[in-house]
Structures are given as C-alpha cells and as structure tokens.
Design an enzyme around this catalytic site. Structure first.
Site, mmCIF file in Angstrom:
data_model
loop_
_atom_site.group_PDB
_atom_site.id
_atom_site.type_symbol
_atom_site.label_atom_id
_atom_site.label_comp_id
_atom_site.label_asym_id
_atom_site.label_seq_id
_atom_site.Cartn_x
_atom_site.Cartn_y
_atom_site.Cartn_z
ATOM 1 N N ASP A 137 75.643 -27.860 -12.515
ATOM 2 C CA ASP A 137 76.662 -28.665 -11.623
ATOM 3 C C ASP A 137 77.049 -29.639 -12.467
ATOM 4 O O ASP A 137 76.347 -30.631 -13.036
ATOM 5 C CB ASP A 137 75.545 -29.162 -10.563
ATOM 6 C CG ASP A 137 76.526 -29.889 -9.464
ATOM 7 O OD1 ASP A 137 77.696 -29.972 -9.532
ATOM 8 O OD2 ASP A 137 75.760 -30.357 -8.425
ATOM 9 N N CYS A 164 82.797 -28.570 -6.300
ATOM 10 C CA CYS A 164 82.785 -28.311 -7.797
ATOM 11 C C CYS A 164 83.060 -26.929 -7.998
ATOM 12 O O CYS A 164 83.829 -26.102 -8.142
ATOM 13 C CB CYS A 164 82.078 -29.196 -8.720
ATOM 14 S SG CYS A 164 81.965 -30.768 -8.544
ATOM 15 N N ARG A 165 81.676 -26.290 -8.158
ATOM 16 C CA ARG A 165 81.604 -24.915 -8.799
ATOM 17 C C ARG A 165 81.792 -23.909 -7.623
ATOM 18 O O ARG A 165 82.660 -22.904 -8.170
ATOM 19 C CB ARG A 165 79.766 -24.668 -9.015
ATOM 20 C CG ARG A 165 79.456 -25.472 -9.872
ATOM 21 C CD ARG A 165 77.815 -25.452 -10.350
ATOM 22 N NE ARG A 165 77.142 -26.026 -8.992
ATOM 23 C CZ ARG A 165 75.918 -25.990 -9.014
ATOM 24 N NH1 ARG A 165 75.111 -25.288 -9.797
ATOM 25 N NH2 ARG A 165 75.552 -26.842 -7.942
ATOM 26 N N SER A 166 81.598 -23.800 -6.456
ATOM 27 C CA SER A 166 81.905 -22.609 -5.548
ATOM 28 C C SER A 166 83.471 -22.700 -5.172
ATOM 29 O O SER A 166 83.990 -21.638 -5.101
ATOM 30 C CB SER A 166 80.813 -22.745 -4.401
ATOM 31 O OG SER A 166 81.137 -23.773 -3.546
ATOM 32 N N ASN A 202 80.015 -27.690 -2.429
ATOM 33 C CA ASN A 202 81.207 -27.050 -2.270
ATOM 34 C C ASN A 202 82.217 -27.887 -2.504
ATOM 35 O O ASN A 202 83.525 -27.820 -1.701
ATOM 36 C CB ASN A 202 81.153 -26.471 -0.434
ATOM 37 C CG ASN A 202 82.434 -25.738 -0.333
ATOM 38 O OD1 ASN A 202 82.960 -25.564 0.610
ATOM 39 N ND2 ASN A 202 82.710 -24.656 -1.066
ATOM 40 N N CYS A 211 77.475 -22.986 -3.478
ATOM 41 C CA CYS A 211 76.751 -23.876 -4.332
ATOM 42 C C CYS A 211 76.211 -24.875 -3.423
ATOM 43 O O CYS A 211 75.877 -24.630 -2.318
ATOM 44 C CB CYS A 211 77.664 -24.384 -5.404
ATOM 45 S SG CYS A 211 79.033 -25.611 -4.802
#
Length: 144
Positions: A117, A14-16, A12, A9
């Site tokens: 995000d 939150c999402r990934s 690095n 993402c």
C-alpha cells in the site's frame, strides 16, 4: 472465459483503482468488464492524487473513479476477483465464502507478489506500486 473482474484493496483509492484502470487499458477490445472496490473503502472519494498523477503519466485517466465498498452482490456478479495482499484474500473469503475459488492475488503470475500500500508515502513508492500493478496486469492478460 471470464466476463468480469473485480479488483480489491483496502481503501479503494490507490491500488485497486490503479489496477482497475490499467487492466481496462490492457483488455481494451475484449468483452470483459473491470471494476474495483475496497474492504474498508473510502466511499465516494476520488483516486489518490499521487496515484492519479502516476497513471496519467502512463496515459491512463482515473478522474472518474469514486471509492466503493465491497458487497456480496459485487462478489457474486464478478467471475474473477483480484486482491493486493494475502490478508485481503483471507478477509474477503471469510466475509464472503462464495468468493472462494475465484479470488486470487493480482501478483499471482509474477511470483505471487503482494502489492504494498503506497497510501501517504513518497512518489517513488507510488511508482514502484504502479510498476508492480502494470506487470501483474500484463501477466493476467493471457488468462482473461
């Protein structure tokens, strides 16, 4: 088929990392390494507190996570790269042409959905993103 997955993402945090740890839990027992990185990583930073709270509610502990920057060696050593948004795919492949052909949207098997995000947004936004990530990782299971 594949022995390693890199989830990418932007920051690095939150999402990934959420996708990394969710995918690890879903692939438990398979010999597939899963890691994550960011295109503009907040290097060394832990996963976002709200992201950690939401994953912990699902029995997944991301306390060990530390943000790291994408690199050509990470691109080379992973057999599949999963990104959150089309612009991540475009950016990654323009920076690292060797990523072409093995980089896909995490949401590929759930209608090519992009994962928004949630950084600095509400708990509801993080829960929505977690649900998307969980669905996308479940969909990827049969291909990994």
């Amino acid at each position: 088929m594949f022995d390693s997955v890199l989830v990418v993402c932007a920051g690095n945090i939150c999402r990934s990392p959420t996708a990394e740890y969710v995918l690890k839990s879903k692939l438990h027992g398979k010999n597939i390494a899963v890691c994550s990185a960011g295109l503009t990583a907040l290097e060394g930073k832990p996963a976002d507190a709200m992201a950690q709270k939401i994953t912990l509610e699902h029995g997944i502990n991301m306390a060990a996570h530390a943000g790291r920057q994408i690199s050509s060696s990470l691109v080379m050593q992973n057999s599949v790269i999963l990104v959150m948004e089309q612009r991540h795919l475009d950016d990654l492949c323009s920076r690292y042409p060797q990523a072409r052909g093995k980089t896909f949207l995490l949401g590929k098997w759930i209608g090519d959905k992009e994962i928004p995000d949630p950084y600095r947004q509400s708990e509801e936004a993080f829960k929505h993103v977690y649900d998307l990530i969980d669905s996308a990782c479940s969909a990827w299971q049969k291909y990994l």
